[in-house]
Design a protein around this motif. Sequence first.
Motif, PDB file in Angstrom:
ATOM      1  N   TYR A 131      -7.600  13.693  17.139  1.00  7.40           N
ATOM      2  CA  TYR A 131      -6.191  13.533  17.485  1.00  7.40           C
ATOM      3  C   TYR A 131      -5.690  14.791  18.187  1.00  7.40           C
ATOM      4  O   TYR A 131      -6.126  15.902  17.889  1.00  7.40           O
ATOM      5  N   PRO A 166       0.656  13.002  15.718  1.00  5.01           N
ATOM      6  CA  PRO A 166      -0.712  12.987  16.247  1.00  5.01           C
ATOM      7  C   PRO A 166      -0.937  11.787  17.155  1.00  5.01           C
ATOM      8  O   PRO A 166      -0.487  10.679  16.865  1.00  5.01           O
ATOM      9  N   THR A 182      -9.796   1.902  10.147  1.00  7.76           N
ATOM     10  CA  THR A 182      -8.513   2.604  10.254  1.00  7.76           C
ATOM     11  C   THR A 182      -7.521   2.132   9.193  1.00  7.76           C
ATOM     12  O   THR A 182      -6.439   2.695   9.074  1.00  7.76           O
ATOM     13  N   ASN A 183      -7.848   1.095   8.426  1.00  6.82           N
ATOM     14  CA  ASN A 183      -6.952   0.644   7.371  1.00  6.82           C
ATOM     15  C   ASN A 183      -7.024   1.524   6.132  1.00  6.82           C
ATOM     16  O   ASN A 183      -6.221   1.382   5.223  1.00  6.82           O
ATOM     17  N   TYR A 226      -1.210  -2.126   8.011  1.00  9.48           N
ATOM     18  CA  TYR A 226      -1.081  -1.163   6.920  1.00  9.48           C
ATOM     19  C   TYR A 226      -0.104  -0.070   7.336  1.00  9.48           C
ATOM     20  O   TYR A 226      -0.086   0.352   8.493  1.00  9.48           O
ATOM     21  N   PHE A 235       1.516   3.835   6.255  1.00 10.14           N
ATOM     22  CA  PHE A 235       1.143   5.067   5.562  1.00 10.14           C
ATOM     23  C   PHE A 235       2.275   6.086   5.673  1.00 10.14           C
ATOM     24  O   PHE A 235       3.085   6.054   6.605  1.00 10.14           O
ATOM     25  N   SER A 256      -1.206   1.134  10.928  1.00  9.64           N
ATOM     26  CA  SER A 256      -2.536   0.732  11.380  1.00  9.64           C
ATOM     27  C   SER A 256      -2.500  -0.739  11.738  1.00  9.64           C
ATOM     28  O   SER A 256      -2.230  -1.585  10.885  1.00  9.64           O
ATOM     29  N   TYR A 268      -7.321  -2.612  20.522  1.00  9.75           N
ATOM     30  CA  TYR A 268      -8.051  -1.814  19.548  1.00  9.75           C
ATOM     31  C   TYR A 268      -7.294  -1.779  18.223  1.00  9.75           C
ATOM     32  O   TYR A 268      -6.080  -1.886  18.182  1.00  9.75           O
ATOM     33  N   GLN A 269      -8.041  -1.604  17.142  1.00  7.68           N
ATOM     34  CA  GLN A 269      -7.448  -1.351  15.826  1.00  7.68           C
ATOM     35  C   GLN A 269      -7.213   0.153  15.766  1.00  7.68           C
ATOM     36  O   GLN A 269      -8.166   0.936  15.801  1.00  7.68           O
ATOM     37  N   LYS A 270      -5.956   0.559  15.696  1.00  7.23           N
ATOM     38  CA  LYS A 270      -5.709   1.993  15.705  1.00  7.23           C
ATOM     39  C   LYS A 270      -4.513   2.353  14.847  1.00  7.23           C
ATOM     40  O   LYS A 270      -3.716   1.510  14.469  1.00  7.23           O
ATOM     41  N   VAL A 271      -4.409   3.642  14.565  1.00 11.73           N
ATOM     42  CA  VAL A 271      -3.292   4.162  13.780  1.00 11.73           C
ATOM     43  C   VAL A 271      -2.308   4.834  14.738  1.00 11.73           C
ATOM     44  O   VAL A 271      -2.689   5.693  15.516  1.00 11.73           O
ATOM     45  N   PHE A 317       1.209   7.015  14.896  1.00 16.63           N
ATOM     46  CA  PHE A 317       2.095   7.870  14.105  1.00 16.63           C
ATOM     47  C   PHE A 317       3.488   7.934  14.722  1.00 16.63           C
ATOM     48  O   PHE A 317       3.649   7.854  15.949  1.00 16.63           O
ATOM     49  N   GLY A 318       4.499   8.119  13.866  1.00 15.30           N
ATOM     50  CA  GLY A 318       5.822   8.474  14.346  1.00 15.30           C
ATOM     51  C   GLY A 318       5.850   9.953  14.723  1.00 15.30           C
ATOM     52  O   GLY A 318       4.849  10.656  14.570  1.00 15.30           O
TER      53      GLY A 318
END
Lengths: 114, 116
Positions: A35, A43, A99-100, B33, B35, B95, B101-104, B106-107
């Motif tokens: 990241y 990030p 990624t979960n 998901y 987080f 997520s 793509y499966q990705k995360v 962020f704020g």
Amino acid sequence: EAGVAQSPRYKIIEKRQSVAFWCNPISGHATLYWYQQILGQGPKLLIQFQNNGVVDDSQLPKDRFSAERLKGVDSTLKIQPAKLEDSAVYLCASTRGSTNEKLFFGSGTQLSVL
Amino acid sequence: AQKVTQAQTEISVVEKEDVTLDCVYETRDTTYYLFWYKQPPSGELVFLIRRNSFDEQNEISGRYSWNFQKSTSSFNFTITASQVVDSAVYFCALSGHSGGYQKVTFGIGTKLQVIP
């Protein structure tokens, strides 16, 4: 259990120089992420590896950034040549699978490009 | 595309006050998901909680609690009786699928300063 290891902790270079960052994920973690975190922002994913294969590099500036994870364990991220806007913290993270799951982050490498 | 919005960029509270950090998300996925991560001044992001899209139960862990509401696409985080050690940047993350793509995602984070 050892955490995600990153080095160096800090790096200062001049623009147009090259730089490399190293990451060793948690043992047994198949998925590794790089990241970029610019000051005041969240990030942003650069690249994601599953074992030694690339899953997602859609946001990696491929004209100057490259990354590899040859043996499916540790990884190197390189910038060549660096630009002023590359100044950021480069974070490595890992998960056992997808990624979960929760991400385990390293301490990051703070890069300053002058 | 998925998106996470943390409208509060900085919050200051006096020690022992309660504080709520807001998070609003956008996704087309039905399964996803959410987080929360904490980034103290040392820089290393630390996981706080994970919630899947099918579990709207609120959760309490010590002084921390989380309120997940799918109807408003929000996942807010409350710290009760804040302490100086809570001073950090807090990130909400999602997520799901974005751009194939499966990705995360962020704020931008909320910087919390707890004043003694």
